[in-house]
Design a protein around this motif. Structure first.
Motif, PDB file in Angstrom:
ATOM      1  N   ASN A 184      28.107  13.432  13.085  1.00  0.00           N
ATOM      2  CA  ASN A 184      28.091  14.868  13.371  1.00  0.00           C
ATOM      3  C   ASN A 184      27.638  15.662  12.140  1.00  0.00           C
ATOM      4  O   ASN A 184      26.804  16.594  12.234  1.00  0.00           O
ATOM      5  CB  ASN A 184      29.474  15.314  13.809  1.00  0.00           C
ATOM      6  CG  ASN A 184      29.515  16.777  14.189  1.00  0.00           C
ATOM      7  OD1 ASN A 184      28.688  17.251  14.978  1.00  0.00           O
ATOM      8  ND2 ASN A 184      30.461  17.505  13.622  1.00  0.00           N
ATOM      9  N   GLN A 185      28.150  15.270  10.971  1.00  0.00           N
ATOM     10  CA  GLN A 185      27.776  15.970   9.736  1.00  0.00           C
ATOM     11  C   GLN A 185      26.303  15.722   9.391  1.00  0.00           C
ATOM     12  O   GLN A 185      25.575  16.638   8.967  1.00  0.00           O
ATOM     13  CB  GLN A 185      28.685  15.520   8.599  1.00  0.00           C
ATOM     14  CG  GLN A 185      30.128  16.007   8.733  1.00  0.00           C
ATOM     15  CD  GLN A 185      31.027  15.450   7.644  1.00  0.00           C
ATOM     16  OE1 GLN A 185      30.735  14.392   7.079  1.00  0.00           O
ATOM     17  NE2 GLN A 185      32.120  16.156   7.368  1.00  0.00           N
ATOM     18  N   VAL A 186      25.843  14.507   9.569  1.00  0.00           N
ATOM     19  CA  VAL A 186      24.433  14.188   9.284  1.00  0.00           C
ATOM     20  C   VAL A 186      23.515  14.979  10.199  1.00  0.00           C
ATOM     21  O   VAL A 186      22.474  15.539   9.775  1.00  0.00           O
ATOM     22  CB  VAL A 186      24.188  12.675   9.432  1.00  0.00           C
ATOM     23  CG1 VAL A 186      22.684  12.360   9.442  1.00  0.00           C
ATOM     24  CG2 VAL A 186      24.859  11.923   8.301  1.00  0.00           C
ATOM     25  N   LEU A 235      19.034  34.560   2.664  1.00  0.00           N
ATOM     26  CA  LEU A 235      18.972  33.110   2.408  1.00  0.00           C
ATOM     27  C   LEU A 235      19.811  32.344   3.456  1.00  0.00           C
ATOM     28  O   LEU A 235      20.793  32.856   4.004  1.00  0.00           O
ATOM     29  CB  LEU A 235      19.502  32.809   1.008  1.00  0.00           C
ATOM     30  CG  LEU A 235      18.687  33.381  -0.153  1.00  0.00           C
ATOM     31  CD1 LEU A 235      19.406  33.115  -1.469  1.00  0.00           C
ATOM     32  CD2 LEU A 235      17.295  32.786  -0.160  1.00  0.00           C
ATOM     33  N   PRO A 236      19.456  31.131   3.751  1.00  0.00           N
ATOM     34  CA  PRO A 236      20.252  30.334   4.716  1.00  0.00           C
ATOM     35  C   PRO A 236      21.665  30.073   4.175  1.00  0.00           C
ATOM     36  O   PRO A 236      21.879  29.996   2.957  1.00  0.00           O
ATOM     37  CB  PRO A 236      19.456  29.053   4.863  1.00  0.00           C
ATOM     38  CG  PRO A 236      18.626  28.967   3.629  1.00  0.00           C
ATOM     39  CD  PRO A 236      18.310  30.386   3.226  1.00  0.00           C
ATOM     40  N   GLN A 237      22.592  29.973   5.142  1.00  0.00           N
ATOM     41  CA  GLN A 237      23.982  29.715   4.745  1.00  0.00           C
ATOM     42  C   GLN A 237      24.101  28.331   4.105  1.00  0.00           C
ATOM     43  O   GLN A 237      23.459  27.379   4.516  1.00  0.00           O
ATOM     44  CB  GLN A 237      24.914  29.783   5.958  1.00  0.00           C
ATOM     45  CG  GLN A 237      25.007  31.174   6.577  1.00  0.00           C
ATOM     46  CD  GLN A 237      25.942  31.193   7.761  1.00  0.00           C
ATOM     47  OE1 GLN A 237      26.435  30.159   8.162  1.00  0.00           O
ATOM     48  NE2 GLN A 237      26.179  32.379   8.303  1.00  0.00           N
ATOM     49  N   THR A 238      24.980  28.305   3.106  1.00  0.00           N
ATOM     50  CA  THR A 238      25.252  26.996   2.473  1.00  0.00           C
ATOM     51  C   THR A 238      26.188  26.186   3.377  1.00  0.00           C
ATOM     52  O   THR A 238      27.236  26.672   3.826  1.00  0.00           O
ATOM     53  CB  THR A 238      25.899  27.195   1.093  1.00  0.00           C
ATOM     54  OG1 THR A 238      25.031  27.994   0.279  1.00  0.00           O
ATOM     55  CG2 THR A 238      26.158  25.865   0.431  1.00  0.00           C
ATOM     56  N   VAL A 239      25.832  24.983   3.676  1.00  0.00           N
ATOM     57  CA  VAL A 239      26.670  24.104   4.527  1.00  0.00           C
ATOM     58  C   VAL A 239      27.755  23.466   3.669  1.00  0.00           C
ATOM     59  O   VAL A 239      27.452  22.771   2.701  1.00  0.00           O
ATOM     60  CB  VAL A 239      25.812  23.022   5.200  1.00  0.00           C
ATOM     61  CG1 VAL A 239      26.701  22.097   6.017  1.00  0.00           C
ATOM     62  CG2 VAL A 239      24.733  23.667   6.044  1.00  0.00           C
ATOM     63  N   ASN A 240      29.005  23.753   4.024  1.00  0.00           N
ATOM     64  CA  ASN A 240      30.161  23.174   3.299  1.00  0.00           C
ATOM     65  C   ASN A 240      30.616  21.902   4.019  1.00  0.00           C
ATOM     66  O   ASN A 240      31.298  21.967   5.043  1.00  0.00           O
ATOM     67  CB  ASN A 240      31.288  24.201   3.241  1.00  0.00           C
ATOM     68  CG  ASN A 240      32.449  23.711   2.373  1.00  0.00           C
ATOM     69  OD1 ASN A 240      32.297  22.754   1.615  1.00  0.00           O
ATOM     70  ND2 ASN A 240      33.579  24.367   2.478  1.00  0.00           N
ATOM     71  N   VAL A 241      30.256  20.794   3.520  1.00  0.00           N
ATOM     72  CA  VAL A 241      30.589  19.500   4.148  1.00  0.00           C
ATOM     73  C   VAL A 241      31.945  19.019   3.649  1.00  0.00           C
ATOM     74  O   VAL A 241      32.129  18.863   2.438  1.00  0.00           O
ATOM     75  CB  VAL A 241      29.510  18.455   3.856  1.00  0.00           C
ATOM     76  CG1 VAL A 241      29.872  17.124   4.474  1.00  0.00           C
ATOM     77  CG2 VAL A 241      28.161  18.948   4.352  1.00  0.00           C
ATOM     78  N   LYS A 242      32.886  18.815   4.574  1.00  0.00           N
ATOM     79  CA  LYS A 242      34.210  18.283   4.230  1.00  0.00           C
ATOM     80  C   LYS A 242      34.262  16.802   4.593  1.00  0.00           C
ATOM     81  O   LYS A 242      34.201  16.435   5.773  1.00  0.00           O
ATOM     82  CB  LYS A 242      35.301  19.039   4.973  1.00  0.00           C
ATOM     83  CG  LYS A 242      35.423  20.497   4.536  1.00  0.00           C
ATOM     84  CD  LYS A 242      36.561  21.189   5.252  1.00  0.00           C
ATOM     85  CE  LYS A 242      36.708  22.641   4.779  1.00  0.00           C
ATOM     86  NZ  LYS A 242      37.834  23.336   5.465  1.00  0.00           N
ATOM     87  N   MET A 243      34.403  15.990   3.598  1.00  0.00           N
ATOM     88  CA  MET A 243      34.428  14.545   3.820  1.00  0.00           C
ATOM     89  C   MET A 243      35.823  14.080   4.255  1.00  0.00           C
ATOM     90  O   MET A 243      36.828  14.529   3.706  1.00  0.00           O
ATOM     91  CB  MET A 243      34.031  13.821   2.537  1.00  0.00           C
ATOM     92  CG  MET A 243      32.592  14.081   2.117  1.00  0.00           C
ATOM     93  SD  MET A 243      31.415  13.536   3.365  1.00  0.00           S
ATOM     94  CE  MET A 243      31.764  11.771   3.372  1.00  0.00           C
ATOM     95  N   PRO A 244      35.902  13.214   5.246  1.00  0.00           N
ATOM     96  CA  PRO A 244      37.216  12.672   5.635  1.00  0.00           C
ATOM     97  C   PRO A 244      37.783  11.759   4.556  1.00  0.00           C
ATOM     98  O   PRO A 244      37.029  11.115   3.822  1.00  0.00           O
ATOM     99  CB  PRO A 244      36.910  11.883   6.908  1.00  0.00           C
ATOM    100  CG  PRO A 244      35.486  11.488   6.766  1.00  0.00           C
ATOM    101  CD  PRO A 244      34.812  12.619   6.029  1.00  0.00           C
ATOM    102  N   GLN A 245      39.070  11.714   4.448  1.00  0.00           N
ATOM    103  CA  GLN A 245      39.737  10.844   3.485  1.00  0.00           C
ATOM    104  C   GLN A 245      40.770   9.971   4.210  1.00  0.00           C
ATOM    105  O   GLN A 245      41.466  10.444   5.116  1.00  0.00           O
ATOM    106  CB  GLN A 245      40.423  11.675   2.408  1.00  0.00           C
ATOM    107  CG  GLN A 245      39.468  12.435   1.496  1.00  0.00           C
ATOM    108  CD  GLN A 245      40.194  13.175   0.409  1.00  0.00           C
ATOM    109  OE1 GLN A 245      41.421  13.209   0.379  1.00  0.00           O
ATOM    110  NE2 GLN A 245      39.445  13.759  -0.515  1.00  0.00           N
TER     111      GLN A 245
END
Length: 559
Positions: A184-186, A235-245
């Motif tokens: 989903n993140q990719v 400018l385009p929004q910065t994508v904040n990716v939260k990685m699962p732990q």
């Protein structure tokens, strides 16, 4: 030196003390001349003396000579119970035994030999078989422990494999969840990258266009230039990716055990329980079969055409089952007569066989259950599935032995119950063959004093005797010659204090008496008619329930 051939000094008769010795009494350990043998035989019971030639006496025996130094070697005819030693007349005259109980040495010899005979019988008939049986049970228990251990280990390993499968399943689920989050993140990032790449291409076109305007000398191109910076201001929004732990869970060892499983040891503790042989067996005196057994009492049942089973409580109470679906209670008086009391409990099914439990309460079987009759109230002890209880008996140690047929009449077995717990089931021999005829015939059961299990198999015309572990000892199928020369037809049976087995033969109107090894001893043939149920009381009186409704009390052993 061989003492039987020694002739270094003359040995004289212990009685007359003048004639040379020629005979020896092995019973009294006395040396005798020929003339004194007859007189010595008159002392005590004539059959109590065993004489041998003096030269043939057994080695290692000590003659009845006094051991006191002042009158050493004087013959001893007496025995002091307090001092537990033989004494002579000089010992008595000295007054050293004046307050002691003195017995004739012949009496103490006879008493001790009878005691030794009783002890030998008790050891051979009960103590040794009990120890052998317990040893066999312990060996069986060892084999059982090994098998159960292997089963437990296999269960643990199997459960471990299942737990591994569960863990692998959980791992796969978590990995799938992580993959889904990544995908989903990719996808989101790739969409953003594509959009930004498009913007960059547009920006590069604008840059190229502005450069062309700057380089151009054309009035038309320069005058038609329109700024496009406003399109790229946001400018385009910065994508904040939260990685699962992955957060692992540390489980304490105790909790791991409870989650995985544990061994239950509370009910598996090894406990050594010592069981004492009933004291009554030690005091059972030796009794001989009477040459002519006698009927000492005849009791007629009330309106009953047939008596099936009989059991005694003490010396004065007898219970019988009858064909009119009742249990009769017979009270015997000191004069030998009887008082009949009818017991009619409210029974759903008629009683068949009866016995007494260790507390003296009546236990009986019917078509489906085993019941306790206590204070005129009925308590169902056992309800059997797919089996029909036939006959039963109480054992020396308080267990119940029950012989039963399967409902389809294809199997017969003996089951031992401790309370309501099944402890033992006996059905097949070592070759897998059934011990008993499975046809629906009469089968009675009793335990002998040596703990053998005795079963009458009427249809097979045999009495089957098994040891305590359930192994066949012998089968008794009657004698070639019978009182009426008819086929052996056993029905009831009982045992006595001498480990003898008594079997009613309804075809020959008699009782067969055999010893504990199946050796025929004699018939009790004293005018009985169709004898059926049997029991003995605490004094070894025999009770015979006849098919015609008569109960007879027979004395067949000498006191």
């Amino acid at each position: 030196m061989d003492f039987t051939c020694s002739a270094q000094e003359a040995v004289y008769c212990d009685l007359c003390e003048t004639a040379l010795v020629q005979m020896h009494c092995d019973t009294c350990l006395i040396n005798l001349c020929t003339a004194c043998v007859g007189g010595h035989m008159m002392i005590g019971e004539p059959t109590g003396h065993q004489f041998v030639r003096f030269q043939s006496r057994r080695p290692g025996q000590h003659p009845n000579k006094c051991l006191i130094s002042t009158h050493y070697g004087k013959r001893c005819d007496l025995f002091c119970k307090q001092c537990q030693t033989q004494v002579c007349s000089s010992c008595i005259a000295s007054g050293s035994h004046s307050d002691h109980k003195i017995m004739e040495i012949q009496q103490i010899i006879e008493f001790r030999k009878k005691k030794a005979a009783n002890d030998k019988r008790l050891i051979n008939n009960l103590i040794l078989p009990s120890y052998v049986t317990i040893a066999q049970q312990l060996h069986n228990e060892l084999d059982h422990i090994e098998k159960k251990h292997e089963e437990v280990v296999r269960e643990i390993e199997k459960h471990g494999e299942l737990k591994h499968l569960d863990i692998n399943k959980t791992v796969n689920i978590l990995k799938a969840e992580a993959d889904a989050i990544r995908n989903n993140q990719v996808q989101t990032l790739q969409q953003e990258i594509t959009a930004i790449d498009g913007k960059i291409s547009s920006i590069e076109e604008v840059i190229e266009n502005t450069q062309n305007v700057l380089d151009s000398q054309s009035l038309i191109m320069v005058s038609s230039y329109v700024s496009r910076c406003q399109e790229f201001k946001m400018l385009p929004q910065t994508v904040n990716v939260k990685m699962p732990q992955f957060k692992d869970r540390v489980i304490p060892q105790t909790e791991q055990n409870s989650m995985f499983g544990s061994l239950s040891v509370d009910d598996l503790q090894t406990e050594v329980v010592y069981t004492e042989i009933p004291a009554a067996l030690y005091s059972s005196p030796f009794k001989e079969l009477m040459e002519n057994p006698e009927i000492v009492n005849t009791i007629q049942s009330c309106n009953s055409a047939c008596l099936y089973s009989v059991v005694c409580r003490g010396k004065d109470m007898v219970f019988t089952t009858c064909d009119d679906c009742t249990i009769e209670n017979i009270k015997l008086t000191e004069k030998g007569d009887s008082k009949m009391q009818r017991s009619r409990p409210e029974l759903e099914n008629p009683p068949w066989d009866i016995t007494l439990d260790k507390d003296g309460h009546l236990v009986y079987t019917d078509e489906e259950t085993i019941n306790l009759l206590k204070n005129d109230k009925i308590q169902v002890l056992l309800t059997l599935d797919n089996w029909i209880p036939l006959n039963l008996c109480n054992t020396l140690y308080g267990d119940l032995l029950v012989i039963m047929d399967s409902c389809d009449q294809k199997q017969t077995r003996v089951v031992r119950y401790s309370g309501t717990e099944e402890k033992q089931s006996i059905q097949f021999d070592e070759k897998g063959q059934p011990f008993f005829n499975s046809y629906n015939g009469y089968k009675y059961i009793a335990e002998n004093r040596n703990l053998d299990i005795c079963v009458v198999d009427c249809q097979a015309g045999a009495v089957v005797v098994l040891d305590q572990a359930g192994k066949l000892r012998f089968r008794y199928t009657g004698q070639m010659s019978t009182p009426k020369n008819r086929l052996f037809c056993p029905l009831g049976l009982t045992t006595d204090s001498q480990c003898q087995i008594l079997i009613s033969d309804i075809s020959n109107d008699c009782i067969h008496v055999i010893d504990q090894d199946g050796q025929f001893l004699r018939y009790i043939d004293c005018g009985l008619k169709c004898p059926w149920g049997l029991c003995t009381d605490m004094d070894d009186n025999l009770y015979v329930a006849e098919k015609g409704g008569t109960l007879r009390k027979i004395k067949y052993l000498s006191n």
